[in-house]
Scaffold this motif. Sequence first.
Motif, mmCIF file in Angstrom:
data_model
loop_
_atom_site.group_PDB
_atom_site.id
_atom_site.type_symbol
_atom_site.label_atom_id
_atom_site.label_comp_id
_atom_site.label_asym_id
_atom_site.label_seq_id
_atom_site.Cartn_x
_atom_site.Cartn_y
_atom_site.Cartn_z
ATOM 1 N N LEU A 12 -16.434 3.467 -2.333
ATOM 2 C CA LEU A 12 -15.131 3.988 -1.936
ATOM 3 C C LEU A 12 -14.611 3.290 -0.677
ATOM 4 C CD1 LEU A 12 -15.700 7.816 -2.558
ATOM 5 C CD2 LEU A 12 -14.254 6.263 -3.886
ATOM 6 N N GLU A 13 -15.481 3.098 0.298
ATOM 7 C CA GLU A 13 -15.070 2.472 1.548
ATOM 8 C C GLU A 13 -14.679 1.011 1.354
ATOM 9 O OE1 GLU A 13 -14.573 3.717 4.494
ATOM 10 O OE2 GLU A 13 -15.292 5.755 4.151
ATOM 11 N N LEU A 14 -15.336 0.340 0.420
ATOM 12 C CA LEU A 14 -15.066 -1.082 0.211
ATOM 13 C C LEU A 14 -13.926 -1.339 -0.767
ATOM 14 C CD1 LEU A 14 -18.708 -2.509 0.065
ATOM 15 C CD2 LEU A 14 -17.010 -2.888 1.866
ATOM 16 N N GLU A 15 -13.440 -0.316 -1.443
ATOM 17 C CA GLU A 15 -12.407 -0.561 -2.458
ATOM 18 C C GLU A 15 -11.146 -1.217 -1.895
ATOM 19 O OE1 GLU A 15 -10.530 1.008 -6.522
ATOM 20 O OE2 GLU A 15 -11.993 2.253 -5.495
ATOM 21 N N PRO A 16 -10.661 -0.826 -0.717
ATOM 22 C CA PRO A 16 -9.488 -1.543 -0.177
ATOM 23 C C PRO A 16 -9.778 -3.022 0.078
ATOM 24 C CG PRO A 16 -9.801 0.554 0.961
ATOM 25 C CD PRO A 16 -11.017 0.333 0.126
ATOM 26 N N VAL A 17 -11.005 -3.339 0.450
ATOM 27 C CA VAL A 17 -11.391 -4.734 0.663
ATOM 28 C C VAL A 17 -11.415 -5.466 -0.676
ATOM 29 C CG1 VAL A 17 -13.121 -6.267 1.674
ATOM 30 C CG2 VAL A 17 -12.804 -3.967 2.613
ATOM 31 N N VAL A 18 -11.872 -4.788 -1.709
ATOM 32 C CA VAL A 18 -11.861 -5.364 -3.059
ATOM 33 C C VAL A 18 -10.433 -5.684 -3.475
ATOM 34 C CG1 VAL A 18 -12.401 -4.971 -5.486
ATOM 35 C CG2 VAL A 18 -13.974 -4.163 -3.722
ATOM 36 N N LEU A 22 -9.100 -9.279 -4.245
ATOM 37 C CA LEU A 22 -8.649 -9.527 -5.609
ATOM 38 C C LEU A 22 -7.283 -10.205 -5.586
ATOM 39 C CD1 LEU A 22 -8.885 -9.234 -8.677
ATOM 40 C CD2 LEU A 22 -7.978 -6.903 -8.443
ATOM 41 N N ASP A 23 -6.378 -9.702 -4.750
ATOM 42 C CA ASP A 23 -5.062 -10.347 -4.606
ATOM 43 C C ASP A 23 -5.224 -11.783 -4.127
ATOM 44 O OD1 ASP A 23 -3.777 -8.060 -5.431
ATOM 45 O OD2 ASP A 23 -3.334 -7.350 -3.400
ATOM 46 N N HIS A 25 -7.818 -13.723 -4.543
ATOM 47 C CA HIS A 25 -8.409 -14.506 -5.626
ATOM 48 C C HIS A 25 -7.356 -14.904 -6.656
ATOM 49 C CE1 HIS A 25 -11.511 -15.800 -8.493
ATOM 50 N NE2 HIS A 25 -10.749 -15.229 -9.413
ATOM 51 N N LEU A 26 -6.543 -13.948 -7.063
ATOM 52 C CA LEU A 26 -5.538 -14.219 -8.089
ATOM 53 C C LEU A 26 -4.500 -15.225 -7.596
ATOM 54 C CD1 LEU A 26 -5.007 -10.622 -9.499
ATOM 55 C CD2 LEU A 26 -6.311 -12.498 -10.530
ATOM 56 N N SER A 27 -4.252 -15.226 -6.300
ATOM 57 C CA SER A 27 -3.280 -16.181 -5.755
ATOM 58 C C SER A 27 -3.841 -17.600 -5.681
ATOM 59 C CB SER A 27 -2.828 -15.742 -4.360
ATOM 60 O OG SER A 27 -3.874 -15.926 -3.403
ATOM 61 N N MET A 28 -5.177 -17.715 -5.666
ATOM 62 C CA MET A 28 -5.802 -19.024 -5.505
ATOM 63 C C MET A 28 -6.385 -19.584 -6.803
ATOM 64 S SD MET A 28 -7.689 -18.702 -1.807
ATOM 65 C CE MET A 28 -7.855 -20.484 -1.709
ATOM 66 N N TRP A 97 -12.170 -2.213 -8.241
ATOM 67 C CA TRP A 97 -13.495 -2.672 -8.675
ATOM 68 C C TRP A 97 -13.471 -3.045 -10.160
ATOM 69 C CZ3 TRP A 97 -17.385 -4.079 -5.692
ATOM 70 C CH2 TRP A 97 -17.559 -3.498 -4.417
ATOM 71 N N GLY A 98 -12.913 -2.151 -10.975
ATOM 72 C CA GLY A 98 -12.874 -2.402 -12.412
ATOM 73 C C GLY A 98 -12.027 -3.605 -12.768
ATOM 74 N N THR A 99 -10.903 -3.757 -12.085
ATOM 75 C CA THR A 99 -10.040 -4.923 -12.343
ATOM 76 C C THR A 99 -10.790 -6.210 -12.036
ATOM 77 O OG1 THR A 99 -8.073 -3.627 -11.807
ATOM 78 C CG2 THR A 99 -7.845 -6.028 -11.770
#
Length: 312
Positions: A12-18, A22-23, A25-28, A97-99
Amino acid sequence: MTAPLSQTALLLELEPVVAKNLDRHLSMAKEWFPHEYVPWSEGRTFDGPLGGEAWAKTDSTIPDVARTALIVNLLTEDNLPSYHHEIATLFGRDGAWGTWVHRWTAEEGRHGTAIRDYLTVTRAVDPVALERARMTHMSAGYHNVHGDEVLHSLAYVSFQELATRISHRNTGRATADPACEALLARVAADENLHMVFYRNLLGAAFELAPGQAMRAVSDVLADFQMPGVGIEGFARKSVAIALAGIYDLRQHRDEVVLPVLRQWDVFNVTGLDADGEAARDQIARHLDDLERAASRFEERRDARASRLAARA
């Protein structure tokens, strides 16, 4: 003394970091297509129901050790269903996380497809032996020894993705085939982005739970093994790969372990509890052990090369 965070709390704490990574990663991440990296015009029908030509070792000029590395790399990629199950079970299938889990799986899926198509079209390896090896390896599956521990799993893939990148790049060079080198360089670029994603997550964990993160890194380094360890004949194959300089202990220490540890700045992390301090000491000792082992291997490899040269 702050109590250790539970696995659920860590997720839960790391989800905002994920979500943030993720954003990023998708941009790169660059879109690419496996079929564009395969020299299809070199292909011809094999023996069997279609009555083509049987495979022969002379069909390809790729060196034997490069064939070995290509097989190991492909069989490692082939076990993707087991990897997906492991990370989906641990990280979940919902939210950021799932995405990420599904995106990572989709990107990894291209690697096995592209490498297998290349090997088949160019007749680089025996396709019958390769398929039998695939069946054996995938039937055994894959089990993450830290499958119920978030930080241990993040630490493992931070090192493993970088190790895989280096292995792919060096394998491509060892083939002396520009087409294969271009393909594996493209695969390696994906692996590098995956490494950065996981490395950033564990970097955030060092701020969130420094002692737990340090313990995870220490434990993972102590028993680190590549996911292809279950491949039949893996020990023999890995020795051949190391002797050829495709992936050896020196590269593992200097090009995988050290850069990742340096990025986390592990030897300057503050806020550690007693176990975290002990774990950091263990990491330092592990680096010393790796240095000694790498030096011994290099000495033996040089001596072996001298003996072979003398005989020649």
